[in-house]
Design a protein around this motif. Structure first.
Motif, short mmCIF file in Angstrom:
data_model
loop_
_atom_site.label_atom_id
_atom_site.label_comp_id
_atom_site.label_asym_id
_atom_site.label_seq_id
_atom_site.Cartn_x
_atom_site.Cartn_y
_atom_site.Cartn_z
N PRO A 29 0.85 -1.20 0.00
CA PRO A 29 0.00 0.00 0.00
C PRO A 29 0.89 1.25 0.00
O PRO A 29 1.88 1.31 0.74
CB PRO A 29 -0.77 -0.11 1.32
CG PRO A 29 -0.65 -1.54 1.74
CD PRO A 29 0.61 -2.07 1.15
N GLY A 30 0.56 2.20 -0.83
CA GLY A 30 1.32 3.45 -0.86
C GLY A 30 2.53 3.40 -1.76
O GLY A 30 3.20 4.39 -1.96
N LYS A 31 2.83 2.26 -2.31
CA LYS A 31 4.01 2.14 -3.18
C LYS A 31 3.83 3.02 -4.42
O LYS A 31 2.76 3.06 -5.02
CB LYS A 31 4.20 0.69 -3.58
CG LYS A 31 5.16 0.48 -4.71
CD LYS A 31 6.34 -0.35 -4.30
CE LYS A 31 7.36 -0.35 -5.42
NZ LYS A 31 8.62 -0.93 -5.05
N LEU A 32 4.89 3.70 -4.77
CA LEU A 32 4.81 4.62 -5.92
C LEU A 32 5.08 3.85 -7.21
O LEU A 32 6.11 3.20 -7.35
CB LEU A 32 5.85 5.72 -5.74
CG LEU A 32 5.82 6.84 -6.76
CD1 LEU A 32 4.65 7.78 -6.48
CD2 LEU A 32 7.12 7.63 -6.72
N LYS A 34 5.97 4.62 -10.65
CA LYS A 34 6.39 5.86 -11.27
C LYS A 34 6.74 5.67 -12.73
O LYS A 34 7.56 4.84 -13.08
CB LYS A 34 7.60 6.42 -10.51
CG LYS A 34 7.99 7.80 -10.97
CD LYS A 34 9.26 8.26 -10.28
CE LYS A 34 9.89 9.41 -11.02
NZ LYS A 34 10.43 9.01 -12.33
#
Lengths: 736, 224
Positions: A29-32, A34
């Motif tokens: 959770p919250g991993k970017l 990109k």
């Protein structure tokens, strides 16, 4: 489920929900995730949906938010006064660079007039779409509404002026209008009529005298602002009488502001921001405090009017001084005024509406170097045998002049930028002029053979050389730019006090170089060969021009040498020393600091060891250095005196209408002679800094003789401090 | 940081490396390098500490932009006497600048009020600089608000110079200084995609990405 839309026959649809879910389930959770091209800019622009601090759209669920913006179509006279003044506070904030979304576009009234975009001026009404066909006459519709329309039209003229010149988005000004053209298509005159009618309505009304006058003053001020912006747009000079009247209106507005009462309904709201641009986080409302707002308006009106005084200037050199001086005022003129001054350079397609660019630059070259080449009338001085060479030379000279003309005018424009940009742009300009100098040298070489210039020994008795007039002219301007880069570095506090020693040393190096250069130019101008080409008067004029530059530079050189010496002694005794240890060596810091000068061909970049050696004065003892400093500061004082005697302009100013009407006042002496006033103040402040330096030198000498020099206290008053006599001349204050 | 009298440069002292000179270890403070598994414990604290002095908050994406790509360039000071709570933080990045020099960039720096004046911020920055040097950085840049004299003093003691002033740089209308530190010779002459000053006057650009601000320019509201 969304139903499929009409599809192109070659398009295939595949449902990737499962793949997406699978991929997502493997992420923390919250991993970017990109993308390669996802930049910091985009990270900054990204919003957190649902966070009301960032997501203006999330306010949709705000129960307080009405469907429609409440706009009351009734207001008392007191409320109208208040509304007008609140608008001015936001109008000024916009002039200062804040976006409309945080300033005027927080007004429900302005929003109602501008959205939906009115097709004709009569559409711009508060009661648009009102079921009641005609409303009874009222203060809000018959006075406040025209006032708002006048204000919007003012903004339109301001925006047009600024966007047609050089400015920096966000730094100087925010041009975004959020698809609400500021009544751009409607003529100013119609708006002026509306304001006039409002005034009549007010006159006939039965309001108490105090309130009536207060409202009248506000309408008058608006009318007068609109008139001013209109004449500026047309390049027409407005009169000092008009200025006086406007200032008087401001005074009346200011003194009657106390009559205003805030409206019960919310007249300004950030809710409008949601309608303007949904992808931008909500930003706070900005309104300038009343006294500051009125001060700003006064300055704006004054400077927009007196800026036209530069039309009285008749010589390019004087104009450059005027631009420099006008723009160096503190506080700096508003972006509108800075754009206005730029517009004068192309007024009716000519500099100040009267000089073709080519004539303008030719005049500048003539007044400085008196070249052997005829700049405008190419035929003169060439014999018949030179046809081909002549043709070739003339066309090159033409293109050279064209190119220089552009760069020369840019110099004037550069001074109209904000101070930070003035310095940065001059760093670029110096590099550009370095190249121009190389081209000019080629032109000079061609001219020498074509015009059979005889070499002369220079310095007298030394090697034979030639005048190199054109490149001399270029070099003069480049050296001036370099000096301003250094001096604005002091003004903007770019340099830390521990750097002052070397910077003053470099400033003295630049001014010495410039002085030798001027001497060289004078030598050739006064030589028989060149002076034979022109009238004795013209030569005298040029020599006088050179002398004026010479005195200014002499003062600068002597003063920077003196201060360099003061700082050397201070540093020798452990004050204002370079940080040590530090992550950057002396060499690296030198490289960074000298970057603007390191890519020039002339003056040749100075090697760090040479610079450090020269700046250290290592072979001189403290008493010798202090003795030198003391003599140098005397020289500087005399030179500043001489500068002051010479006045700011070389050529007489043309007489203006306003002066003609009161023949007892010369332009310089009029109370609005801004260049004269600012130039004098500048020189006076330099003199005060000079005196301050003299005091520092004697305090240091005394401390030295009493054996307590290591114990003195050294302070450099920062820019803005009472004891900082001149922003470009920091002088250490020594005590104890 | 202005009360760091104990750190006043002493020209007589011969120090091998600047880092030993600039790094202090106040009692109870310990320094940690950030890593992704520390996110749940420290990211909320980092956000809170940084946002405290900002009028408008950075979105979570901004923090992640830095922390996911340059986690190791984030150093934290924690209070060992209070459950290792965050006392200070520095957040950086390191990448080629306009295709030219490898530029380290100090994006955010903050110390909690009650931990100021102990040299913590200087230590954090010094640790970040050490690592950037190790990673072969050519130069280091940052911006600081013109009124933040404490931050400027801190960086200038380390050897930074102000290279330019940026007019009305922050959303609140304040100006900034760009500070630069060269780490190698010849950085100033390294070619970049744009000219070396990178800010030729242009106006009327409508693409926001090409407005006068570099993307990174929005940062570095050094809070010390």
């Amino acid at each position: 489920m969304v139903q499929p839309q009409i599809l192109h026959p070659n398009t295939q649809i595949s449902n990737i929900t499962r793949q997406f879910r699978d991929a997502a389930s493997r992420l923390q959770p919250g991993k970017l995730v990109k993308d390669e091209d996802f930049t910091l800019f985009e990270a900054v622009g990204a919003l957190e949906i649902g966070d009301p601090k960032m997501d203006s759209g999330s306010l949709v669920f705000d129960p307080d938010l009405d469907e429609e913006l409440g706009l009351s179509t009734v207001a008392t006279a007191e409320e109208t006064v208040w509304l007008m003044d609140e608008l001015i506070r936001r109008e000024v904030a916009w002039h200062m660079g804040y976006p409309l979304s945080q300033t005027l576009f927080t007004s429900v009234h302005i929003e109602r007039l501008l959205w939906p975009v009115p097709r004709q001026l009569t559409d711009a009404r508060f009661d648009r779409g009102d079921p009641v066909a005609t409303r009874p006459p009222s203060l809000i519709l018959d006075v406040f509404q025209p006032y708002c329309i006048g204000l919007i039209k003012c903004c339109d003229l301001v925006l047009s002026m600024i966007t047609s010149e050089h400015y920096y988005e966000e730094e100087d000004f925010a041009t975004q209008i959020y698809n609400r053209p500021l009544l751009h298509d409607f003529p100013v005159d119609e708006v002026l009529v509306m304001l006039q009618n409002a005034r009549i309505w007010l006159h006939d009304s039965s309001l108490p005298a105090g309130l009536k006058d207060a409202l009248k003053a506000r309408l008058d001020l608006r009318q007068s602002l609109l008139g001013l912006f209109q004449s500026c747009a047309l390049g027409d000079r407005s009169t000092i009488e008009h200025l006086d009247r406007s200032i008087a209106y401001i005074k009346m507005v200011e003194s009657s502001a106390i009559l205003g009462r805030a409206t019960a309904n919310e007249a300004f709201t950030l809710k409008i921001q949601r309608k303007l641009a949904s992808s931008v986080p909500p930003r706070p409302m900005v309104a300038i405090e009343r006294p500051k707002a009125f001060d700003f308006l006064r300055q704006l009106i004054t400077e927009s009017t007196i800026a036209f005084q530069v039309f009285d200037i008749t010589a390019s050199g004087d104009l450059l001084v005027a631009y420099q001086t006008f723009m160096a005022q503190s506080p700096q003129p508003a972006i509108y005024v800075r754009a206005l001054l730029q517009s004068f350079l192309t007024c009716h397609d000519a500099v100040l509406g009267k000089f073709a660019v080519k004539d303008f630059i030719a005049q500048d070259i003539q007044s400085l170097v008196r070249p052997i080449v005829p700049l405008l009338d190419h035929g003169v001085g060439l014999d018949d045998t030179a046809t081909d060479a002549k043709f070739h030379f003339c066309s090159r000279l033409d293109s050279f002049m064209n190119r220089c003309g552009h760069s020369f005018l840019n110099l004037f424009r550069t001074f109209c930028l904000n101070r930070c940009r003035v310095r940065r742009t001059l760093c670029h300009a110096a590099l550009e002029w370095d190249q121009i100098q190389a081209e000019a040298e080629e032109m000079d070489t061609l001219a020498q053979s074509l015009f059979r210039e005889e070499p002369m020994p220079y310095p007298p008795g030394e090697e034979l050389t030639l005048s190199y007039s054109l490149s001399s002219w270029v070099y003069h301007h480049k050296l001036m730019q370099l000096r301003i880069v250094v001096q604005t570095g002091f003004e903007l506090s770019i340099y830390a006090p521990h750097e002052f020693t070397e910077i003053y040393w470099y400033l003295s190096f630049l001014s010495s170089t410039h002085l030798s250069h001027l001497e060289r130019i004078s030598f050739f101008v006064s030589s028989k060969q060149l002076s034979a080409q022109t009238s004795p008067n013209a030569v005298r004029e040029t020599l006088r021009n050179l002398y004026r530059h010479f005195t200014w530079l002499k003062a600068t050189e002597a003063m920077s040498k003196a201060l360099h010496r003061v700082l050397v002694v201070i540093q020798r005794h452990g004050q204002l020393t370079n940080p040590n240890p530090a992550y950057a060596s002396e060499l690296l810091r030198y490289e960074l600091r000298m970057r603007p000068f390191m890519h020039l061909s002339v003056p040749e970049p100075i090697d760090v060891d040479v610079a450090k050696d020269l700046a250290s004065l290592r072979n001189l003892s403290d008493p010798v250095i202090l003795q030198q400093a003391s003599q140098l500061i005397q020289v500087a004082r005399k030179a500043w005196d001489e500068v002051m005697r010479e006045k700011w302009h070389l050529q007489p100013l043309s007489r203006t209408e306003e002066v003609k009407s009161s023949p007892n006042t010369s332009l310089g002496a009029t109370r609005y002679g801004v260049v004269e006033r600012e130039w004098t103040k500048d020189v006076q402040n330099a003199m005060r800094a000079c005196i301050g330096a003299g005091i520092a030198i004697s305090t240091l000498s005394k401390a030295f003789h009493e054996g307590r020099i290591a114990a003195v206290k050294v302070e450099v008053p920062p820019v803005g401090h009472r004891d900082r006599w001149h922003s470009s001349w920091p002088v250490p204050r020594i005590s104890g | 940081m202005s009360s760091d009298a104990s750190l006043a440069p002493n020209p007589q002292s011969k120090v091998e490396s600047p880092s030993t000179y600039f790094q202090t270890h106040p009692p109870g403070i310990s320094y940690l390098q950030y890593s992704l598994e520390k996110e749940s414990e420290y990211l909320p604290q980092i956000r809170e500490l940084i946002s405290k002095d900002l009028s408008e908050p950075y979105s979570i994406y901004v923090y992640r932009y830095f922390l996911y790509q340059w986690a190791e360039l984030c150093f934290m000071a924690v209070d060992t006497t209070d459950n290792n709570k965050l006392a200070g933080v520095v957040i950086c990045k390191l990448e080629p600048h306009r295709g030219g020099p490898l530029r380290g960039y100090i994006a955010m720096l903050a110390t909690k009020d009650n931990f100021r004046g102990k040299g913590i911020a200087t230590t954090l920055v010094s640790k970040a600089i050490d690592l950037m040097i190790e990673k072969d950085a050519d130069e280091i840049a940052l911006e600081t608000e013109e009124t933040n004299t404490a931050a400027m003093k801190l960086y200038e003691r380390l050897g930074f110079l102000r290279s330019k002033k940026l007019h009305r740089y922050y959303l609140n209308g304040n100006s900034a200084y760009r500070l630069l530190l060269y780490l190698k010779e010849g950085v100033g002459t390294m070619p970049t995609e744009q000219d070396q000053y990178g800010d030729v006057p242009v106006h009327g650009q409508d693409d926001p990405r090409y407005q006068h601000r570099n993307s990174e320019d929005i940062f570095s509201q050094g809070i010390v």
